[in-house]
Design a protein around this motif. Sequence first.
Motif, PDB file in Angstrom:
ATOM      1  N   UNK A 176       0.826  -1.004  -0.106  1.00 49.05           N
ATOM      2  CA  UNK A 176      -0.019   0.054  -0.207  1.00 49.05           C
ATOM      3  C   UNK A 176       1.005   1.142   0.003  1.00 49.05           C
ATOM      4  N   UNK A 177       0.296   2.351  -0.739  1.00 43.83           N
ATOM      5  CA  UNK A 177       1.151   3.677  -0.421  1.00 43.83           C
ATOM      6  C   UNK A 177       1.397   3.825   0.985  1.00 43.83           C
ATOM      7  N   UNK A 178       2.777   4.237   1.092  1.00 43.27           N
ATOM      8  CA  UNK A 178       3.238   4.581   2.625  1.00 43.27           C
ATOM      9  C   UNK A 178       3.714   3.211   3.232  1.00 43.27           C
ATOM     10  N   UNK A 179       3.574   2.333   2.806  1.00 41.84           N
ATOM     11  CA  UNK A 179       4.026   1.081   3.420  1.00 41.84           C
ATOM     12  C   UNK A 179       5.552   0.869   3.679  1.00 41.84           C
ATOM     13  N   UNK A 180       6.325   1.716   3.310  1.00 41.31           N
ATOM     14  CA  UNK A 180       7.674   1.530   3.544  1.00 41.31           C
ATOM     15  C   UNK A 180       8.809   1.180   2.400  1.00 41.31           C
TER      16      UNK A 180
ATOM     17  N   UNK B  33       1.169  -1.835  11.778  1.00 44.31           N
ATOM     18  CA  UNK B  33       0.699  -0.838  12.590  1.00 44.31           C
ATOM     19  C   UNK B  33      -0.381   0.182  11.590  1.00 44.31           C
ATOM     20  N   UNK B  34      -0.097   0.308  10.298  1.00 42.59           N
ATOM     21  CA  UNK B  34      -0.876   0.927   9.421  1.00 42.59           C
ATOM     22  C   UNK B  34      -2.422   0.146   9.266  1.00 42.59           C
ATOM     23  N   UNK B  35      -2.038  -1.282   9.359  1.00 43.73           N
ATOM     24  CA  UNK B  35      -3.465  -2.125   9.199  1.00 43.73           C
ATOM     25  C   UNK B  35      -4.315  -2.067  10.526  1.00 43.73           C
ATOM     26  N   UNK B  36      -3.579  -1.528  11.737  1.00 45.01           N
ATOM     27  CA  UNK B  36      -4.327  -1.519  13.054  1.00 45.01           C
ATOM     28  C   UNK B  36      -5.076  -0.005  12.950  1.00 45.01           C
ATOM     29  N   UNK B  37      -4.591   0.972  12.342  1.00 42.00           N
ATOM     30  CA  UNK B  37      -5.087   2.415  12.405  1.00 42.00           C
ATOM     31  C   UNK B  37      -5.842   2.487  11.134  1.00 42.00           C
ATOM     32  N   UNK B  38      -5.494   1.883   9.876  1.00 42.38           N
ATOM     33  CA  UNK B  38      -6.258   2.352   8.548  1.00 42.38           C
ATOM     34  C   UNK B  38      -7.224   1.070   8.101  1.00 42.38           C
ATOM     35  N   UNK B  39      -6.588  -0.076   8.317  1.00 36.38           N
ATOM     36  CA  UNK B  39      -7.206  -1.406   7.872  1.00 36.38           C
ATOM     37  C   UNK B  39      -7.563  -1.424   6.512  1.00 36.38           C
TER      38      UNK B  39
ATOM     39  N   UNK C  22      -7.471  -4.158   0.715  1.00 35.51           N
ATOM     40  CA  UNK C  22      -8.092  -3.020  -0.273  1.00 35.51           C
ATOM     41  C   UNK C  22      -6.865  -2.909  -1.210  1.00 35.51           C
ATOM     42  N   UNK C  23      -5.798  -2.960  -1.087  1.00 31.55           N
ATOM     43  CA  UNK C  23      -4.612  -2.613  -2.036  1.00 31.55           C
ATOM     44  C   UNK C  23      -4.087  -3.940  -2.603  1.00 31.55           C
ATOM     45  N   UNK C  24      -4.455  -4.918  -1.796  1.00 34.32           N
ATOM     46  CA  UNK C  24      -4.165  -6.490  -2.204  1.00 34.32           C
ATOM     47  C   UNK C  24      -4.958  -7.056  -3.278  1.00 34.32           C
TER      48      UNK C  24
ATOM     49  N   UNK D 145     -11.160  -5.012  10.135  1.00 36.01           N
ATOM     50  CA  UNK D 145     -11.564  -6.379  10.453  1.00 36.01           C
ATOM     51  C   UNK D 145     -11.538  -7.248   9.044  1.00 36.01           C
ATOM     52  N   UNK D 146     -10.726  -6.701   8.087  1.00 32.65           N
ATOM     53  CA  UNK D 146     -10.699  -7.483   6.542  1.00 32.65           C
ATOM     54  C   UNK D 146      -9.456  -8.115   6.541  1.00 32.65           C
ATOM     55  N   UNK D 147      -8.412  -7.876   7.431  1.00 32.25           N
ATOM     56  CA  UNK D 147      -7.229  -8.300   7.386  1.00 32.25           C
ATOM     57  C   UNK D 147      -6.995  -9.862   7.141  1.00 32.25           C
ATOM     58  N   UNK D 148      -7.785 -10.619   7.720  1.00 33.25           N
ATOM     59  CA  UNK D 148      -7.837 -12.099   7.625  1.00 33.25           C
ATOM     60  C   UNK D 148      -7.957 -12.549   6.258  1.00 33.25           C
ATOM     61  N   UNK D 149      -8.685 -11.793   5.346  1.00 30.42           N
ATOM     62  CA  UNK D 149      -8.898 -12.061   4.095  1.00 30.42           C
ATOM     63  C   UNK D 149      -7.638 -11.695   3.282  1.00 30.42           C
ATOM     64  N   UNK D 150      -6.635 -10.956   3.671  1.00 29.91           N
ATOM     65  CA  UNK D 150      -5.246 -10.766   3.008  1.00 29.91           C
ATOM     66  C   UNK D 150      -4.607 -12.135   3.117  1.00 29.91           C
ATOM     67  N   UNK D 151      -4.650 -12.801   4.311  1.00 30.44           N
ATOM     68  CA  UNK D 151      -3.859 -14.294   4.426  1.00 30.44           C
ATOM     69  C   UNK D 151      -4.461 -15.246   3.646  1.00 30.44           C
ATOM     70  N   UNK D 152      -5.924 -15.186   3.538  1.00 28.81           N
ATOM     71  CA  UNK D 152      -6.560 -16.070   2.564  1.00 28.81           C
ATOM     72  C   UNK D 152      -6.577 -15.986   1.134  1.00 28.81           C
ATOM     73  N   UNK D 153      -6.343 -14.517   0.863  1.00 31.28           N
ATOM     74  CA  UNK D 153      -6.275 -14.487  -0.620  1.00 31.28           C
ATOM     75  C   UNK D 153      -4.849 -14.741  -1.158  1.00 31.28           C
ATOM     76  N   UNK D 154      -3.582 -14.625  -0.259  1.00 31.92           N
ATOM     77  CA  UNK D 154      -2.289 -15.253  -0.479  1.00 31.92           C
ATOM     78  C   UNK D 154      -2.489 -16.611  -0.838  1.00 31.92           C
ATOM     79  N   UNK D 155      -3.008 -17.095   0.073  1.00 24.88           N
ATOM     80  CA  UNK D 155      -3.186 -18.817  -0.088  1.00 24.88           C
ATOM     81  C   UNK D 155      -3.783 -19.221  -1.342  1.00 24.88           C
ATOM     82  N   UNK D 156      -5.021 -18.309  -1.624  1.00 21.23           N
ATOM     83  CA  UNK D 156      -5.748 -19.020  -2.905  1.00 21.23           C
ATOM     84  C   UNK D 156      -4.946 -18.397  -4.115  1.00 21.23           C
ATOM     85  N   UNK D 157      -4.018 -17.355  -4.331  1.00 20.19           N
ATOM     86  CA  UNK D 157      -3.610 -17.025  -5.582  1.00 20.19           C
ATOM     87  C   UNK D 157      -2.209 -17.497  -5.751  1.00 20.19           C
ATOM     88  N   UNK D 158      -1.551 -17.955  -4.539  1.00 18.80           N
ATOM     89  CA  UNK D 158      -0.106 -18.253  -4.663  1.00 18.80           C
ATOM     90  C   UNK D 158      -0.082 -19.782  -4.505  1.00 18.80           C
ATOM     91  N   UNK D 159       0.971 -20.637  -4.955  1.00 24.27           N
ATOM     92  CA  UNK D 159       1.285 -21.916  -4.589  1.00 24.27           C
ATOM     93  C   UNK D 159       2.047 -21.818  -3.277  1.00 24.27           C
TER      94      UNK D 159
END
Length: 332
Positions: free
Chosen positions: A19-23, A148-154, A158-160, A240-254
């Motif tokens: 995401x923008x500003x993720x470092x 930290x960004x995810x805790x504040x902006x969540x 959205x970007x993944x 409350x959507x960060x769990x879908x980040x992990x799930x999306x990674x598992x669905x799209x990558x080996x």
Amino acid sequence: MAPEAGSGRSLPNIAMWGAPGSGKTTLLAALNIALLRQEGNWSIVGADAQSTSFLTEKTTALSRDKVFPPATQGLDNYNWFLVGQPERRRARWFRRSRMARALKIGINPLDPPGGAFGDKEGGGRASQQDLLRNLVHSRGILFLFDPIRENEDGDAFEYLYGVLAQLAEQVIAGSEVTDGRLPHYLAVCITKFDDFKVLETAKRLRLLTTDPEDPFGFPRVADEDAKELFQQLCRVSASGNADMVLNAIGRFFREDRIRYFVTSSIGFYVGPRNKLFDMDDYQNLVPTVSKPADGQPVSDTRYNTEIRIRGEVRPINVMEPMLWLGQRISVP
């Protein structure tokens, strides 16, 4: 893959994405510092004068000036190479030993222009097509997750997901891929390990360990435990959507092409005397207050507070994900 200047060959490419500003800018500077501090033979070099100047400037800001490089839009206009010499190949008794060919891997940070892949309005120099084209032609992806960004902006999901959906459309839908997964190697970097919230979470989960060869005794999270920390940090997402980040990674990558890393671009503070990690005094970030210039009106808002780096910059686990990707996508 990126073309190699003057050769007509294609080089393996690593795309840095988040995401923008993720470092991404800070991690590039930290990567340069980490490579220069270690005894290996890997280095990061600019593909052109503009990229070299950019890297030099950001590395100096982080290491000497003790300030974070500002988030930079349009990082797609810069390109670097990760260059290294593999170990000497062992020869049989009747053959001379020969040096393995040096590896050169392209590095291209991707900055989604102001929410181009999310629901937010925005724009930038690079189009969605440009960003997707780079991902399509890359063989390795380094994805930055800022807890930290995810805790504040969540907004990590959205970007993944917008990127993954369009990337899958271009790579999977029209190819002979049979397992429905992207062919890329993916290194997921959980950043800001030096932050109190992240370190305390790892401590509470009993995931902290130390490298016996580390002279500073910095705590670390082993790569095999990094996913567990990621899962826990996802539970405190603002949306409350960060769990879908992990799930999306598992669905799209080996699964065998995904690896998680817990990283810090600046590391922990160590005192000038004992030069050892102290759990009671490890914060390497401190707020500084600048006073108004002479003649300026005095008011309650006359002081500007900014965050500065307190001690030496000693990145943690920043070099490792890049080398892991490079070693897997490279063809000497």
